[in-house]
Structure formats: structure tokens, C-alpha cells
Design an enzyme around this catalytic site. Structure first.
Site, PDB file in Angstrom:
ATOM      1  CG  ASP A   5      -2.188  -0.853   0.947  1.00 43.95           C
ATOM      2  OD1 ASP A   5      -2.335  -1.369  -0.172  1.00 43.95           O
ATOM      3  OD2 ASP A   5      -2.999  -1.021   1.869  1.00 43.95           O
ATOM      4  CG  ASN A  51      -5.739  -3.888   0.506  1.00 43.55           C
ATOM      5  OD1 ASN A  51      -4.731  -3.493   1.100  1.00 43.55           O
ATOM      6  ND2 ASN A  51      -6.936  -3.468   0.829  1.00 43.55           N
ATOM      7  CG  HIS A  52      -5.540   0.614  -0.724  1.00 45.30           C
ATOM      8  ND1 HIS A  52      -6.499   1.591  -0.837  1.00 45.30           N
ATOM      9  CD2 HIS A  52      -5.809  -0.021   0.446  1.00 45.30           C
ATOM     10  CE1 HIS A  52      -7.295   1.567   0.209  1.00 45.30           C
ATOM     11  NE2 HIS A  52      -6.895   0.593   1.014  1.00 45.30           N
TER      12      HIS A  52
END
Length: 705
Positions: A60, A128-129
């Protein structure tokens, strides 16, 4: 004594550790827009001042999957300013870099590139971003890797089996095996761990002499039955786990007594949600590793905007608030103003001791008004603090705590989901909402052919990854599979019998979760393939139109080409859309002639032949009508629709098993858990003294012996 210290530096790794920087978060906000960029500069400045060997990021780095030009520019500017220079690199890489960085066109660490001067290498996994998406499975970290400013590792080549191959580092007599695993949907990774489909490869020679460092970006706290990764899933030969994704700062290594390794959770460097976990002071870590010993030094971040949070339960103050009093709302408002003023005073005192801190703090006051009270106007209350608070629009958050009368697993309480504040860490996923909707919907709008799980996954792909063909491909895929099932069962062409068979087939699919996940993956692969093929068709048609228009123009003059290319591109788009209505078999043949290069670049490990579908919106009954009119269709073999091709997976796994010949290093998977191995036998030593930083006190005497 100085000689001993110099020898310690030659054998000691100094690593700066940070996670969840979220570059670009709220970049359009006039007050908080530059917070992430300023803090990122502070992190890299600390790395430069401490003369670290490398920076390790736990995912991230970016807040958005497709960061803006401003965010990309600010990131490149910071990396070039702090990480490039003439300072020599003191460690070497022993592993096969073609395996560690297999996805890059330049499969070697950036400081070994003869065209670059790197003083501080940066190693990072994706979160996950900023995870890889699209037909080419690229992410923003791949752009930085291609530019030579960052080393992206920890990507998994397959969704069926994961082999984690470490980067082997050596500095003096200290050797580190750096493992990394980028973000994967928690449910899928949980299932893969349970099915023993995740393997961590270890050096075959002197495997007990390596310090094993693992970087992961997943849910650590339990958000559901399988929506997290338990620490017990990880191998017990690991010495230290750097855990990303969780934003609460718990950077001091905590020992897992069962697995006998330490876990460090650095947390985020920016406040992305007004929740209690974000109110903890932000830190980064300076990790020292020599031999099998380690020490984590906490470094407080000075440029992070302060965040104060407090809860008020009105029912706990009966002496101050009476719900029957007509002026109770004014009394509550005055009480809240007093609380906000106290938090502002605390923030001002803290800022006076740290001039680098932003001026306006973040303030959050959560008010539980259960017990007959009424909330006041939040907008009017916020007007008083427009110039003093960084988040004036959401200073006050009203909620009511509701007691559960009866717990019924079959009935979903949507009121509870709505009333619960988002700041308490509640996350509603798209697939969960789809499942809840269909479970509580009326019978006439229930799904009769598709399953809620498959539809939820397709909707999530459509929302999160912008796969515009995801839902269409899933519907088409499951329709084809149901048609094949009915033909194999030789079901009579009667609507009642067909409905009964379809219902049975749907229930059997719902029980087999793995088969359903496989269906969704295949449908998503087809959606990505269609997108890339459409792009190839548009390009090819544009070229043909440009050539045709050019030949109609005046001779071979160059003046007519720009206009001709523009007109041709416009008509080609219309033709490409119309091509979807053609016979899929004919369309597939034309794509094999023109678009073979585009399809060869696809990253999927499966290849699909076009499936013959009579019409785009064809129903089950239409399929049986077409059978009656064309009896030759019944003899068609449906077993040739999908061709398994695992060549990509085999190539990657065979490459992961290779190593450099001159180093005579090979990797062997860790077979099962070694519970009998104690922490003492592995020689790991963690010292937690924060005030007096002397990580290796007994080094000189042991070396003399």
C-alpha cells in the site's frame, strides 16, 4: 574499540521498515492534500540519515490502484532525491534474481544496473490498494520498478499454487532470506493455506544459518470465519514477520509463543479512517540484524497530523442530561463544544514541541445518544471550527447503541449494519452485500440459475477492477455450463422438468465452493481476454482504415496521413463493437490471424476456445428449440470448449527451483511444521530496550572466544 564497532557495521544489516504509506490519500483536500507526500519524504530522509542498507515497504505505497499524475510525480521526486547517489552498497544478493523479479523486463536489483546510481535500494511488495490489475496484471509499483527506483517482489504467478522464493542477501557474515507475499484476497489465501498450496522455499545449504524475514500484507485481526490469515498458518522457521495492511501501530516485535517467531506491525503513516486504531502515535522501525540476533528501534514520525478521539455516552451522565428537559439539546451541544476545545488545547500543546507537525489537528467526538436523546445539527456545529480543525465536516458522529433482543442467524438485521459507525472498523464488501440482498429478497427476484457467491465475485470485479465484461462473461459461462448439463442428462424439453434440473444443478454447485471459484476465475479470464482482443481489433481496423483512406488521397504525400488516421480510428471503434454480435467462431478465427501477438501477452495460465452460443441473450428454452431445428448440434462435443494449459505455471515453478551454479544454492520446500524446534536452537535473540540502544552487547566477547 573502534575496530570492534567497524567490524559490527560490516556484519550488521540496517533496514528501515514502513508499511501502508497510502500516497495520494485525499490529495484534492485543500488542508490534508500533501500529508502523505510530506511524511514519505520524512521516512526516506530517516533512511538517508541512518545510512540504512535498504528500505523495506510492506505494501500500500499508493492509496489508489491508478494513482494520479500528481501522486506518481511526487513519489518519483522523493525516490530520486533520497535514494540515488554515490554511496556504495555494502551487501550482495546470492539468489537467482530472474526468479525473484521474474515479472520485470529488467530481472535484477536496481543498484546493480550499470545505468543507475542507487545509494539506498527500496524493496516493496504490493498491497490491496495498489495490487496488479488489468489484462497485463500491472500495478503502480511496476512503473517504479521499470524506472529503476524500486524493487517489486513477492508476486505470485499462479492462483492455484504459491511458491515463495526468498531473496538471499549477505553482508559480511550475516545472511538474510527475505520472503515476500503481495496482497491476495483473504478468503482465497486462507483456503490455499488450508489445502497446503502455499510453500516457502528454503536454501538447501546451511539453512539454519539464515535470518528468515517475511513480509506479508493481509488481515491479521479476524474479520470473519476465513477473512484473515492466522499467524499459525506461517512456517515456524521464520524469525521475524513484518505485517502490513493493519493500520494500528504495533511496531515493537511481539513473540508468537506457538510458532516461536516475532511479529512486527508498523501500521500506517497517515490517518485514513477516524477510528481508535488510527489514534495511536505513528512510528517506523530501524531493524538491526547481525547473525541470528535482531533489534527494532522505534522512530516516531514528526510530520503526521495529530488525531484526537473521544467517546461520549449521554446516558452515563443523568445528572447533566435529562431527556425530558426541553433544553437538553442545547446542554448536549455545549458539553460537546467543551470536549472539542479540550482536544484542541492538547493538540496545540503537542504542536509547540514539534514545529514540523501540521497546524490543524484531526478531531473526532463520537456521541451515543441512546436513551431518548436527539442529535443536534452537525453542520451548524462544524461552522465554528472551519479554521481550526482539518476535518470540520465530520467532527461529531452520532450513533445509538442497540441491544440485540434475539439472535437469529437466518434473519439479517440490516438496521444494525446501517447504525453501526464505520469508524469502528466495520467493512462491508461488495460480494457480502450481493449475498445478503438475494438471501432476503422475495422469491420472484431470487436467482434461479446463477449463485450468489459467483454473482458477488463478478460484481466486485466490476466495481474494484473495472472489468466491464465481468458480469456478462459470468452469466454467459454459467449459462453454457447449465446447457451442457441438461444435454448430458437428456432432459425433456418441458419447462417444469428443466426448472427442476436447473435447481438441482445450482444447489450442487453451491456446495462445491472450489468449483465455483474456478468458474469465476475462468469467467474473469475470458473478460480480460475479450478486452485485449477488442483492443487488438480496434488497432488492426484503424490501420486498415488509415491505409484505405490514404490510398484514396492524393498520391503518397505525407500531409493526408494524420486526418486519415483520425477518421479510420473513429469507424474502427464502431466496427469493433459490432463484431461482438458475429459468430464467435468466425470472430475467433479472425483474431488468430490478426491478434495473435496481443493474445500471447496475456498473463492467464489458461487458454479458451470460443464457445458457440446461438445468441447473446439466449435462454435455456431457446437452446432446446435450437436443438429441435438443428439436430446436428446434439452431436457436438462440448469437452473441447476449454483447454487446460498450465505451461506458464510449470515454467515459473521450474524456474523457481533453479539457482546460480557458481553458488551451488538450491531451494527445498519446508515439509510441515517443525514444532519440536525451539527458539533457542534457532538462535534468535530479540532485545526490547528502547531507551539505551545497544543491540549487540555480548558481541565482542563471543568473537574473541
Amino acid at each position: 574499540m573502534s575496530t570492534v564497532n567497524s567490524q559490527d557495521d560490516e556484519d550488521t544489516f540496517k533496514i528501515l521498515i514502513a508499511t501502508d504509506i497510502h500516497l495520494g490519500y485525499m490529495e484534492k483536500d485543500p488542508v490534508r492534500g500533501n500529508d502523505t507526500f510530506v511524511t514519505f519524504n520524512e521516512i526516506l530522509d530517516n533512511a538517508q540519515k541512518n545510512e540504512v542498507d535498504f528500505v523495506l515497504l510492506g505494501g500500500d505505497l499508493f492509496h489508489d490502484n491508478k494513482p494520479s499524475r500528481k501522486t506518481i510525480h511526487a513519489c518519483l521526486q522523493s525516490l530520486r532525491k533520497y535514494c540515488m547517489g554515490d554511496r556504495p552498497i555494502q551487501f550482495e544478493i546470492l539468489s537467482d534474481q530472474a526468479v525473484n523479479f521474474y515479472n520485470s523486463m529488467f530481472p535484477w536489483v536496481n543498484y546493480q544496473d550499470e545505468n543507475l546510481n542507487i545509494s539506498i535500494p527500496v524493496f516493496s511488495i504490493h498491497g490491496n490498494h495498489d495490487d496488479p490489475t488489468g489484462a497485463d496484471a500491472l500495478c503502480a509499483l511496476d512503473i517504479l520498478s521499470c524506472a529503476g527506483l524500486l524493487n517489486h517482489f513477492g508476486r505470485s504467478a499462479s492462483v492455484e499454487k504459491i511458491d515463495i522464493s526468498p531473496i538471499l542477501l549477505r553482508k559480511g557474515r550475516t545472511k538474510i532470506a527475505l520472503y515476500g507475499l503481495g496482497a491476495i484476497p483473504d478468503e482465497r489465501l486462507y483456503r490455499m493455506f488450508v489445502n497446503k498450496q502455499v510453500t516457502m522455499l528454503r536454501p538447501k545449504e546451511d539453512e539454519d544459518s539464515w535470518f528468515n524475514l517475511f513480509v506479508i500484507h493481509q488481515n491479521r485481526s479476524k474479520h470473519g470465519a476465513t477473512n484473515y490469515i492466522p499467524e499459525q498458518f506461517l512456517d515456524d522457521f521464520i524469525n521475524l514477520v513484518v505485517w502490513g495492511h493493519e493500520h494500528e501501530c504495533k511496531i515493537a516485535p511481539c513473540k508468537n509463543e506457538q510458532q516461536c517467531f516475532y511479529v512486527s506491525q508498523p501500521g500506517s503513516s497517515v490517518v485514513t479512517s477516524l477510528s481508535p486504531g488510527e489514534a495511536v502515535k505513528k512510528h517506523i522501525g530501524l531493524l538491526h540484524v547481525r547473525g541470528k540476533k535482531m533489534k527494532m528501534q522505534k522512530i516516531a514520525l514528526e510530520t503526521v497530523r495529530t488525531f484526537y478521539m473521544e467517546d461520549i455516552v449521554l446516558a452515563d451522565h443523568p445528572d447533566l442530561f435529562n431527556p425530558d428537559n426541553p433544553k437538553v439539546t442545547q446542554a448536549i451541544q455545549a458539553f460537546c463544544m467543551e470536549k472539542v476545545e479540550m482536544m484542541l488545547d492538547n493538540a496545540e500543546r503537542e504542536r509547540l514541541g514539534n514545529p514540523r507537525q501540521p497546524g490543524k489537528p484531526l478531531i473526532r467526538l463520537r456521541v451515543d445518544y441512546a436513551g431518548g436523546f436527539e442529535p443536534f445539527s452537525v453542520h451548524r456545529f462544524s461552522q465554528r471550527y472551519m479554521d481550526r480543525v482539518a476535518n470540520p465536516k465530520d467532527i461529531i458522529h452520532f450513533f445509538r447503541h442497540r441491544e440485540q433482543k434475539e439472535k437469529n442467524d437466518n434473519d439479517l438485521n440490516f438496521g444494525k449494519l446501517v447504525s453501526r459507525p464505520a469508524s469502528e472498523g466495520m467493512t462491508l464488501r461488495v460480494e457480502d452485500l450481493v449475498k445478503q440482498y438475494f438471501q432476503t429478497a422475495e422469491k420472484k427476484v431470487q436467482l434461479s440459475l446463477l449463485t450468489e457467491r459467483g454473482m458477488g465475485e463478478a460484481v466486485q470485479e466490476f466495481v474494484d477492477k473495472e472489468e466491464k465484461d465481468a458480469i456478462e462473461e459470468l452469466v454467459k459461462f454459467q449459462l453454457e455450463k447449465t446447457q451442457r448439463f441438461l444435454k448430458e442428462r437428456r432432459t425433456a424439453a418441458e419447462e417444469e422438468k428443466i426448472d427442476e434440473e436447473v435447481r438441482k444443478f445450482r444447489e450442487s454447485r453451491k456446495k462445491n465452493a472450489e468449483e465455483e471459484d474456478e468458474e469465476v476465475r475462468e469467467a474473469m479470464t475470458r473478460a480480460r481476454a475479450h478486452r485485449s482482443e477488442d483492443a487488438v481489433l480496434v488497432t488492426a481496423s484503424s490501420d486498415e482504415e488509415a491505409m484505405d483512406t490514404g490510398m484514396k488521397g492524393s498520391g503518397d504525400s505525407d500531409d493526408g496521413f494524420p486526418a486519415a488516421a483520425t477518421r479510420g480510428r473513429g469507424r474502427a471503434r464502431g466496427r469493433a463493437r459490432g463484431a461482438r454480435g458475429q459468430n464467435p467462431t468466425a470472430r475467433g478465427s479472425s483474431q488468430r490471424r490478426r491478434g495473435s501477438s496481443g493474445r500471447e501477452s496475456a498473463t492467464s495460465s489458461r487458454t479458451y476456445k470460443p464457445v458457440s452460443v446461438p445468441a447473446k441473450n439466449m435462454s435455456i428454452m431457446d437452446a432446446f428449440r435450437s436443438l429441435k431445428t438443428d439436430p446436428l448440434n446434439s452431436s457436438k462435443s462440448y469437452s473441447e470448449d476449454i483447454i487446460d494449459d498450465d505451461s506458464d505455471v510449470e515454467v515459473v515453478s521450474s524456474a523457481a527451483a533453479s539457482s546460480k551454479v557458481n553458488l551451488r544454492l538450491s531451494f527445498t520446500p519446508s515439509l510441515g511444521k517443525r514444532g519440536s524446534q525451539s527458539q533457542t536452537s534457532r538462535g534468535v535473540d530479540f532485545e526490547s530496550d528502547e531507551d539505551e540502544f545497544d543491540p549487540f552487547q555480548s558481541t565482542a566477547t563471543s568473537r574473541r572466544k
